[in-house]
Scaffold this motif. Structure first.
Motif, short mmCIF file in Angstrom:
data_model
loop_
_atom_site.label_atom_id
_atom_site.label_comp_id
_atom_site.label_asym_id
_atom_site.label_seq_id
_atom_site.Cartn_x
_atom_site.Cartn_y
_atom_site.Cartn_z
N SER A 30 1.10 12.39 3.65
CA SER A 30 1.62 11.28 4.46
C SER A 30 0.48 10.42 4.98
O SER A 30 0.53 9.19 4.92
CB SER A 30 2.45 11.82 5.62
N ALA A 31 -0.57 11.07 5.49
CA ALA A 31 -1.71 10.32 6.01
C ALA A 31 -2.40 9.54 4.90
O ALA A 31 -2.81 8.39 5.08
CB ALA A 31 -2.69 11.28 6.68
N ALA A 32 -2.52 10.16 3.73
CA ALA A 32 -3.16 9.48 2.60
C ALA A 32 -2.36 8.26 2.18
O ALA A 32 -2.92 7.21 1.83
CB ALA A 32 -3.33 10.45 1.44
N TRP A 33 -1.00 8.37 2.21
CA TRP A 33 -0.17 7.22 1.84
C TRP A 33 -0.42 6.06 2.79
O TRP A 33 -0.63 4.92 2.36
CB TRP A 33 1.30 7.61 1.87
N HIS A 34 -0.41 6.36 4.09
CA HIS A 34 -0.62 5.28 5.06
C HIS A 34 -2.03 4.71 4.94
O HIS A 34 -2.25 3.51 5.09
CB HIS A 34 -0.38 5.78 6.48
N GLY A 35 -3.01 5.58 4.68
CA GLY A 35 -4.39 5.12 4.63
C GLY A 35 -4.75 4.40 3.36
O GLY A 35 -5.53 3.45 3.37
N GLY A 36 -4.19 4.81 2.21
CA GLY A 36 -4.63 4.25 0.96
C GLY A 36 -3.61 3.42 0.21
O GLY A 36 -3.98 2.56 -0.59
N LEU A 274 -4.76 4.14 9.04
CA LEU A 274 -4.69 5.61 9.08
C LEU A 274 -3.30 6.13 9.36
O LEU A 274 -3.07 7.33 9.29
CB LEU A 274 -5.63 6.14 10.18
N SER A 275 -2.34 5.24 9.68
CA SER A 275 -1.05 5.71 10.19
C SER A 275 0.00 4.64 9.97
O SER A 275 -0.27 3.58 9.38
CB SER A 275 -1.19 6.06 11.68
N GLY A 276 1.22 4.90 10.47
CA GLY A 276 2.36 4.08 10.10
C GLY A 276 2.80 3.03 11.08
O GLY A 276 3.67 2.21 10.76
N GLU A 277 2.24 2.98 12.30
CA GLU A 277 2.69 1.97 13.26
C GLU A 277 2.20 0.59 12.85
O GLU A 277 1.18 0.45 12.15
CB GLU A 277 2.20 2.30 14.67
N PRO A 278 2.91 -0.49 13.25
CA PRO A 278 2.42 -1.85 12.97
C PRO A 278 1.02 -2.05 13.53
O PRO A 278 0.64 -1.43 14.53
CB PRO A 278 3.44 -2.74 13.69
#
Length: 315
Positions: A30-36, A274-278
Motif C-alpha cells: 500500500s505504501a509503495a503504491w502511494h509512493g511510486g 508517501l501516503s494517500g491524503e491529498p
C-alpha cells in the motif's frame, strides 16, 4: 568529540521498544503504491515554496529554524549550524521525484557543525546527502546506527539511547523516545533505535512518531523549557496502516500540547509522496485542529518550504 565505540550492553534489536505492530507485506505494498504509482499528484503547484537564495543568519542570542522540506531543517542554535534528517536528493527509494525543491540550495549552506538523525528509514537517512558532508561533521545518531556512519569515514559519531545526552560546544543534544520503528533492509528490522531530539534545551525535533504516552513523558521531562516543537503532520492515510507509525494533524497538535512547547512548526508533508491524503490536507488539517483548540495563530509555524522563523534564546 571522538568516534563512539559500539556499546555491548545494547541489545541485538529494539523490538521491545515497539508500541505498535510492524508493517505487514500488504501494508508495504500500500505504501509503495502511494509512493511510486499513485496517479494523481493533485495540487503540487500550490505547495508554498520560498526560496530567496542564501540562509538568513541568526543574530546573537537567537535561534533560527529553516524548513528545507520533509523532515529536514537547518537549525541555528547556540552559534552552531545543525541539520535534521538531511535529504537534498531529488528522490528516495520507493518514491517518485520530490514534489518541491529543497528550500535551500546545498551551495548556500554555511559550514555544517552537526547532523541529528531520528532513524534509518530512507526518507530520514539519505546516503547521497550524507556523502556530501565533511567527514569531521559531528553526527548524533540513535543507538547502534553509529557504524553506518563510521563505515563511511565519519570520525565524530555519537550514538545515544533514549534520555541520553551529548554536547557539542555549549549545545546539548538529548535523544528522546518516539512511537516508531526502524528498518533499512529485510535483514535489519529494529536493529537500530529510533527517536526524536531536544537540541539546546529549546527545540524538539520529533522525527517520525505515532501518538502515545512518550510525548507526555517528554513534556514532563522538559516542563516549560521547549520553545518550538517540529512536528510531522503528513503521511497518515490510509489510517489503518499509518496510525501505528505517524501522527495525523490533530494528533500532531495534541502531541505539541503534550510536550509543552510554545510554538509548533509543521513538517513531513509537501515533499515526497508517501501516503494517500491529498497533498495540501496535512497543513490544512493542522490549521483546523489548531483553531479548534483556540491556540494563538502566531504560534503555529506552518512554514513554506525554505521559510525561516526564529526566537530569542535557546542554547
Amino acid at each position: 568529540m571522538t568516534q563512539t565505540v559500539h556499546r555491548p550492553q545494547w541489545p541485538e534489536d529494539f523490538r521491545d521498544r515497539l508500541t505498535g505492530p510492524l508493517p505487514e507485506f500488504r501494508e508495504l505494498l500500500s505504501a509503495a503504491w502511494h509512493g511510486g504509482f499513485r496517479p494523481d499528484t493533485g495540487d503540487a503547484d500550490q505547495i508554498p515554496v520560498l526560496r530567496n537564495g542564501g540562509l538568513p543568519r541568526a543574530g546573537t542570542g537567537q535561534t533560527a529554524v529553516t524548513w528545507v522540506g520533509h523532515s529536514t531543517f537547518v537549525l541555528q542554535v547556540g552559534g552552531l549550524t545543525i541539520l535534521t534528517d538531511p535529504v537534498w536528493s531529488r528522490r528516495i527509494p520507493g518514491t517518485r521525484q520530490r514534489l518541491t525543491p529543497p528550500g535551500l540550495a546545498w551551495s548556500d549552506l554555511p559550514r555544517v557543525d552537526a547532523v541529528v538523525i531520528s532513524h534509518n528509514h530512507y526518507d530520514h537517512l539519505d546516503a547521497p546527502t550524507i556523502r556530501r558532508l565533511p567527514r569531521d561533521t559531528a553526527i548524533f545518531a540513535p543507538a547502534r546506527l553509529g557504524p553506518w556512519f563510521t563505515r563511511r569515514g565519519f570520525r565524530r559519531v555519537h550514538e545515544l539511547d533514549w534520555w541520553e545526552s551529548a554536547h557539542l560546544g555549549e549545545v546539548r543534544f538529548d535523544f528522546v523516545p518516539a512511537h516508531h520503528w526502524s528498518r533499512r533492509t529485510i535483514w535489519d528490522t529494529c536493529k537500530t533505535l529510533w527517536g526524536g531530539w531536544v537540541i539546546g534545551g529549546s527545540v524538539y525535533f520529533a522525527g517520525d512518531t505515532a501518538y502515545g504516552d512518550r510525548l507526555k513523558q517528554i513534556g514532563e521531562r522538559y516542563a516549560g523549557d521547549l520553545e518550538v516543537a517540529l512536528m510531522p503532520v503528513g503521511a497518515y492515510e490510509p489510517n489503518w496502516f499509518m496510525k501505528a507509525s505517524h501522527v495525523n494533524p490533530a494528533e500532531a497538535v495534541q502531541g505539541f500540547l503534550d510536550v509543552g512547547a510554545r510554538r509548533m512548526a509543521t513538517m513531513h508533508w509537501g515533499t515526497f509522496l508517501l501516503s494517500g491524503e491529498p497533498l495540501l490536507a496535512p497543513v490544512q488539517a493542522a490549521r483546523a485542529a489548531w483553531a479548534e483548540r483556540g491556540l494563538p495563530r502566531e504560534a503555529l509555524w506552518d512554514l513554506a518550504v525554505g521559510e525561516t522563523r526564529g526566537f530569542t534564546g535557546g542554547a
